[in-house]
Design a protein around this motif. Structure first.
Motif, PDB file in Angstrom:
ATOM      1  N   UNK A   1       0.821  -1.199   0.000  1.00  0.00           N
ATOM      2  CA  UNK A   1       0.000   0.000   0.000  1.00  0.00           C
ATOM      3  C   UNK A   1       0.864   1.261   0.000  1.00  0.00           C
ATOM      4  N   UNK A   2       0.319   2.318  -0.582  1.00  0.00           N
ATOM      5  CA  UNK A   2       0.972   3.625  -0.566  1.00  0.00           C
ATOM      6  C   UNK A   2       0.628   4.343   0.740  1.00  0.00           C
ATOM      7  N   UNK A   3       1.316   5.455   0.994  1.00  0.00           N
ATOM      8  CA  UNK A   3       1.065   6.328   2.155  1.00  0.00           C
ATOM      9  C   UNK A   3       1.412   5.683   3.494  1.00  0.00           C
ATOM     10  N   UNK A   4       2.300   4.701   3.497  1.00  0.00           N
ATOM     11  CA  UNK A   4       2.625   4.013   4.745  1.00  0.00           C
ATOM     12  C   UNK A   4       4.021   4.361   5.265  1.00  0.00           C
ATOM     13  N   UNK A   5       4.754   5.248   4.579  1.00  0.00           N
ATOM     14  CA  UNK A   5       6.162   5.451   4.895  1.00  0.00           C
ATOM     15  C   UNK A   5       6.422   6.489   5.984  1.00  0.00           C
ATOM     16  N   UNK A   6       5.707   7.617   5.952  1.00  0.00           N
ATOM     17  CA  UNK A   6       6.010   8.689   6.909  1.00  0.00           C
ATOM     18  C   UNK A   6       4.755   9.510   7.197  1.00  0.00           C
ATOM     19  N   UNK A   7       4.881  10.512   8.048  1.00  0.00           N
ATOM     20  CA  UNK A   7       3.765  11.348   8.537  1.00  0.00           C
ATOM     21  C   UNK A   7       2.663  10.443   9.105  1.00  0.00           C
ATOM     22  N   UNK A   8       3.039   9.646  10.079  1.00  0.00           N
ATOM     23  CA  UNK A   8       2.097   8.675  10.638  1.00  0.00           C
ATOM     24  C   UNK A   8       1.309   9.208  11.822  1.00  0.00           C
ATOM     25  N   UNK A   9       1.679  10.377  12.328  1.00  0.00           N
ATOM     26  CA  UNK A   9       1.012  10.888  13.527  1.00  0.00           C
ATOM     27  C   UNK A   9      -0.446  11.229  13.271  1.00  0.00           C
ATOM     28  N   UNK A  10      -0.763  11.689  12.078  1.00  0.00           N
ATOM     29  CA  UNK A  10      -2.150  12.068  11.789  1.00  0.00           C
ATOM     30  C   UNK A  10      -3.008  10.909  11.276  1.00  0.00           C
ATOM     31  N   UNK A  11      -2.391   9.746  11.056  1.00  0.00           N
ATOM     32  CA  UNK A  11      -3.138   8.585  10.577  1.00  0.00           C
ATOM     33  C   UNK A  11      -3.622   7.763  11.766  1.00  0.00           C
ATOM     34  N   UNK A  12      -4.810   7.202  11.616  1.00  0.00           N
ATOM     35  CA  UNK A  12      -5.387   6.426  12.713  1.00  0.00           C
ATOM     36  C   UNK A  12      -4.669   5.091  12.861  1.00  0.00           C
ATOM     37  N   UNK A  13      -4.817   4.512  14.014  1.00  0.00           N
ATOM     38  CA  UNK A  13      -4.211   3.211  14.288  1.00  0.00           C
ATOM     39  C   UNK A  13      -4.738   2.168  13.307  1.00  0.00           C
TER      40      UNK A  13
END
Length: 64
Positions: free
Chosen positions: A26-38
């Motif tokens: 999947x894309x969007x899994x590498x960085x800026x994880x603080x705003x993504x839900x668990x």
């Protein structure tokens, strides 16, 4: 007719299953994880199958 060269960047991103399907990450899994839900981060860790519309293109990049 010469063989088709394998696109090396595609070879690192995709792999084939035993039945010939193409697995991707999947894309969007590498960085800026603080705003993504668990839940989203957990779902992004799993692999996915390439959709039928893109299969022909990816097979070609893999030199098949």
């Amino acid at each position: 007719m010469p063989k088709i060269k394998t696109n090396r960047s595609a070879a690192k991103r995709f792999k084939l299953t035993g039945t010939g399907k193409i697995v991707r990450h999947h894309a969007k899994a590498a960085h800026i994880k603080t705003k993504k839900t668990r839940k989203l981060k957990r779902n992004l860790r799993t692999s996915a199958i390439v959709v039928k519309a893109d299969e022909k293109r990816v097979y070609r990049m893999l030199g098949m």
